[in-house]
Design an enzyme around this catalytic site. Sequence first.
Site, PDB file in Angstrom:
ATOM      1  N   SER A  70      58.297  23.665  33.226  1.00 40.22           N
ATOM      2  CA  SER A  70      59.711  24.404  33.045  1.00 40.22           C
ATOM      3  C   SER A  70      60.690  23.400  31.391  1.00 40.22           C
ATOM      4  O   SER A  70      59.612  22.530  32.058  1.00 40.22           O
ATOM      5  CB  SER A  70      61.081  25.030  33.503  1.00 40.22           C
ATOM      6  OG  SER A  70      61.959  25.355  32.960  1.00 40.22           O
ATOM      7  N   ASP A  71      60.742  24.065  30.489  1.00 39.17           N
ATOM      8  CA  ASP A  71      61.307  22.992  29.373  1.00 39.17           C
ATOM      9  C   ASP A  71      62.470  23.825  28.839  1.00 39.17           C
ATOM     10  O   ASP A  71      62.629  24.678  28.920  1.00 39.17           O
ATOM     11  CB  ASP A  71      60.506  23.246  28.553  1.00 39.17           C
ATOM     12  CG  ASP A  71      60.843  22.186  27.682  1.00 39.17           C
ATOM     13  OD1 ASP A  71      60.350  20.413  28.502  1.00 39.17           O
ATOM     14  OD2 ASP A  71      60.980  21.501  26.670  1.00 39.17           O
ATOM     15  N   GLN A  72      63.377  22.577  28.538  1.00 40.26           N
ATOM     16  CA  GLN A  72      64.248  23.241  27.115  1.00 40.26           C
ATOM     17  C   GLN A  72      64.751  22.800  26.440  1.00 40.26           C
ATOM     18  O   GLN A  72      64.214  21.607  26.478  1.00 40.26           O
ATOM     19  CB  GLN A  72      65.518  22.800  28.942  1.00 40.26           C
ATOM     20  CG  GLN A  72      66.799  23.393  28.080  1.00 40.26           C
ATOM     21  CD  GLN A  72      67.884  23.204  29.162  1.00 40.26           C
ATOM     22  OE1 GLN A  72      69.035  21.862  27.944  1.00 40.26           O
ATOM     23  NE2 GLN A  72      68.881  24.148  29.834  1.00 40.26           N
TER      24      GLN A  72
END
Length: 197
Positions: A70-72
């Site tokens: 996951s990445d934001q």
Amino acid sequence: MMYSEIILASSSSTRRELMDRLGIVYRCVSPDIDESPCDDTHAEELALRLAIKKAQHVAQQFPNALVIGSDQVAYLNDATSQFIGKPLTEAGAIAQLTAQSGQCVNFATALSVQIGQQQFQVDWVEKFSVQFRTLQHDEIERYVAKEQPLHCAGSFKCEGLGISLFESIQGHDQTSLMGLPLIALCKILRQLDLQLP
């Protein structure tokens, strides 16, 4: 579909706390990748590329595992404008929050679930937006001193005192704002016959 274990491709304590909510057995493996933007011109594009890259990096080491990456990416106004990173210092956090005062900050949180040996991959991007109150300088300084959001894009922790900085929030899944969209993840895990709850 068979897999040997579940691995969260992250060293983030917040993502670990979110995974713990699901009550499933998993472990964390830190993906040692370069997270700097390359030719990415859109926040969703950058977040998705990094989430996929994190999951791929760990899936190559553990090809039988179900790997979650996951990445934001945070940004002001237009998703093609300058991205908002982690401040890393108190001065940086104060500067970010000063710039965001009275503004709408948007977040693209990407998810990639992979099983390398089975060539299984499902990707997802969840969007969320935060409308900041008009913040006074002393409020910003007090907040940064109390919560130390130095490793948070946008310089706040919505799961903590950061919620006091907002006028409103808008999105489908508040956990995406924290860095891991659990509603989308649970849907993918159920498709893989994992019982939740």
